[in-house]
Design an enzyme around this catalytic site. Structure first.
Site, mmCIF file in Angstrom:
data_model
loop_
_atom_site.group_PDB
_atom_site.id
_atom_site.type_symbol
_atom_site.label_atom_id
_atom_site.label_comp_id
_atom_site.label_asym_id
_atom_site.label_seq_id
_atom_site.Cartn_x
_atom_site.Cartn_y
_atom_site.Cartn_z
ATOM 1 N N CYS A 382 0.821 -1.213 0.000
ATOM 2 C CA CYS A 382 0.000 0.000 0.000
ATOM 3 C C CYS A 382 0.858 1.268 0.000
ATOM 4 C CB CYS A 382 -1.024 -0.035 1.134
ATOM 5 S SG CYS A 382 -2.448 0.986 0.716
ATOM 6 N N HIS A 508 -3.575 -5.189 0.110
ATOM 7 C CA HIS A 508 -2.990 -5.795 1.309
ATOM 8 C C HIS A 508 -3.142 -7.314 1.264
ATOM 9 C CE1 HIS A 508 -2.844 -1.996 3.749
ATOM 10 N NE2 HIS A 508 -3.705 -1.640 2.823
ATOM 11 N N GLU A 510 -1.752 -9.410 3.116
ATOM 12 C CA GLU A 510 -1.688 -10.026 4.455
ATOM 13 C C GLU A 510 -3.058 -10.416 5.003
ATOM 14 O OE1 GLU A 510 -0.820 -6.982 3.707
ATOM 15 O OE2 GLU A 510 -1.745 -5.522 5.042
HETATM 16 N N1 GLN Z 1 -1.891 6.742 2.746
HETATM 17 C C1 GLN Z 1 -2.033 5.997 1.538
HETATM 18 C C2 GLN Z 1 -3.414 6.161 0.910
HETATM 19 O O1 GLN Z 1 -4.319 6.585 1.566
HETATM 20 C C3 GLN Z 1 -1.735 4.549 1.774
HETATM 21 C C4 GLN Z 1 -2.740 3.864 2.650
HETATM 22 C C5 GLN Z 1 -2.242 2.556 3.201
HETATM 23 O O2 GLN Z 1 -1.036 2.315 3.253
HETATM 24 N N2 GLN Z 1 -3.157 1.709 3.649
HETATM 25 O O3 GLN Z 1 -3.598 5.852 -0.241
#
Ligand code: GLN
Length: 539
Positions: A382, A508, A510
């Site tokens: 992410c 994600h 995970e």
């Molecule tokens: N801050 C980033 C976004 O909002 C990444 C979010 C995250 O890592 N879950 O896109």
């Protein structure tokens, strides 16, 4: 008739109620029973999405886009379930529903009260999950500790459920800490006795008590817990410190806890089979290799902030017969301290997790640059994905000041930008791009060899994404976007084919990793860490 197990905890939080609840579920599943789990969080937030991970641990995301308590992650991992938003109940959610009903006029003429209106709403939601999931047993974990003001309506609701569902269909499990004194090595049951008393004051007599203790409780402690808890000796169990949390179902089963529960519910005929689970636990406990991974994060001081990620790394490790040692490095330290950055040389792999806001991003970018330049296996998730794009744009494509508009709203080269549909959203709760979305995987890429599928479903939680104005220049310089959303508008996976393993995803992985079935990107990363390490030793 569906059976209800209620788990409460006393004395202090973090006694491992989540692991205990998951373990009870596992023992029942091992008997061939179908289970589901509900987590009650007595805080007033509607969901966990707006809470700081540094105080409350990570926010767990379900397939349907729920931003939930991290215990749902333990349930999903232990029980291989895909839960939903409704499996997490909070005070905020309950009150919102009751107030909406009141405004609509559902209670016209009546005074709306905690008992029965709030308690009915709680019971209704528990029943709803039971009905929809079509299971033999519903486990409900009540968060917080017995006696907390916020928890009272929930305890009252589960107290009433005994009356309504009957003794033979309900079971109260209470867990509390039994500390061992350093000086005399004595086991102290008094705090547990007090929390049982508190529970009884509210009207709940536990059926079984689990002592959470550093080591197996002795006969004296067991006798006292049984006597003061008003339960038979054989209804007392002990969850002692284990090397791995995945051992807990085996530890409790050995003491007869699943026999006890099954007898009580009339499931004694069900034969148990914990072989698969034991095999996984053995793989975790007896690795043949070891790799060291640096997790460079902003919330590194609280390991619960990254619990699903650490577990996914461990699942991948078990599949490679490898112990994964994770060092949590504070990203900010890395940007201020050159020596700290030098330390990155000690690791077999570099992992950059999720994150929000500017703090620590320079340190994360330093770590990504180090991984790319020194060809150290890298996995970014992410924010880790977005920062890898920024690093590549700055240092390979030569795009000066390349950044995310989350970090620098005036960046000359905003390679990461707010998703168009996020513009104008002012409400913060549950408005990110959330939950499972389809991704198309490009054949003949590392992503394809890991996922072995042209179409995957992965969970998301973000507001920003790769700015398509820059995708061509990134691509021309060698960055491959090997996974995209089904309309090709969103970049979802990146890789650098000329590196040993340089891989990142907007989603994600995970959240879908399970014991015995590691997530492909985590597996690919750990396998690369191990292969690269072994190659280095040979040369
Ligand atoms: N801050 C980033 C976004 O909002 C990444 C979010 C995250 O890592 N879950 O896109």
């Amino acid at each position: 008739m569906v059976k209800f197990v209620f788990v409460t905890g006393g004395g202090l939080s973090s006694v491992g109620k989540g692991i205990l609840t998951s373990s009870i579920g596992k023992m029942l599943q091992a008997r061939g029973l179908k289970v589901t789990v509900i987590k009650i969080d007595p805080y007033v937030n509607v969901d966990a999405g707006t809470m700081n991970p540094y105080m409350h641990g990570e926010v767990y995301v379900t397939d349907d886009g729920g931003e939930t308590d991290l215990d749902l992650g333990w349930y999903e991992r232990f029980l291989d379930l895909n839960l939903q938003k409704e499996n997490n109940i909070t005070t905020g959610l309950i009150y919102r529903a009751v107030i909406e009903k009141e405004r609509r006029g559902d209670f016209l003429g009546r005074c709306v009260q905690i008992v029965p209106h709030v308690t009915n709403e709680i019971k209704h939601r528990i029943h709803d999950v039971a009905k929809k999931s079509d299971v033999d047993v519903v486990l409900t974990e009540v968060g917080g500790t017995v006696g907390d003001i916020e928890g009272l309506p929930f305890l009252e609701a589960i107290r009433q459920m005994r009356l309504e569902e009957g003794f033979e269909n309900t079971l109260y499990v209470h867990v509390a800490l039994v500390p061992v004194l350093d000086v005399t090595a004595e086991m102290k049951t008094k705090p547990l006795q007090h929390s049982v008393n508190e529970l009884r004051r509210i009207g709940i007599q536990p059926d079984t008590i689990v002592a959470r203790s550093p080591k197996m409780i002795d006969t004296e402690a067991r006798r006292k817990i049984a006597l003061f808890g008003t339960i038979p000796d054989d209804a007392v169990f002990c969850s002692y410190n284990a090397e791995s949390v995945y051992e807990v179902p085996l530890i409790l089963d050995e003491q007869g806890m699943s026999d006890f529960i099954c007898k009580r519910f009339g499931f004694s005929e069900c034969k148990k089979d914990l072989r698969e689970w034991r095999k996984f636990v053995d793989a975790i406990l007896k690795p043949q290799h070891e790799v060291k991974v640096a997790l460079v994060g902003k919330y590194a001081g609280l390991t619960d902030s990254y619990v699903s990620m650490s577990e996914a790394l461990k699942h991948a490790g078990a599949a490679c017969k490898t112990r994964v040692c994770i060092d949590f490095l504070e990203a900010e330290k890395l940007e201020q301290d050159k020596e700290c950055a030098e330390k990155l040389r000690d690791y077999d792999g570099i992992f950059v997790p999720y994150g929000f806001g500017p703090r620590g991003t320079d340190g994360k970018i330093t770590a990504i640059k180090f991984a790319r330049e020194n060809d150290v296996p890298f996995l970014g998730i992410c924010y880790g994905f977005q920062l890898a794009v920024i690093e590549f744009a700055r240092n390979v494509c030569g795009l000066k000041g390349a950044n995310s508009t989350e970090i620098d709203p005036n960046s000359a080269n905003p390679v990461i930008d707010l998703m168009p549909e996020q513009r104008g959203i002012e409400i913060k709760g549950a408005t990110m791009r959330l939950g499972a979305h389809k991704i198309l995987v490009e054949p003949k890429t590392s992503a394809y060899s890991l996922y072995k599928n042209e179409e995957i479903l992965e969970r998301h939680r973000h507001r920003f994404e790769v700015n398509l104005d820059f995708s061509e220049i990134l691509r021309k310089n060698g960055l491959v976007f090997s996974g995209k959303s089904s309309d090709s508008r969103r970049m979802e996976i990146l890789e650098l084919p000329d590196r040993f393993f340089f891989f990142a995803s907007q989603f994600h992985g995970e959240f879908k990793s399970r014991p015995g079935r590691p997530d492909p990107e985590y597996y690919g990363f750990i396998k690369a860490c191990l292969d690269k390490k072994q190659k280095k030793h040979k040369s």
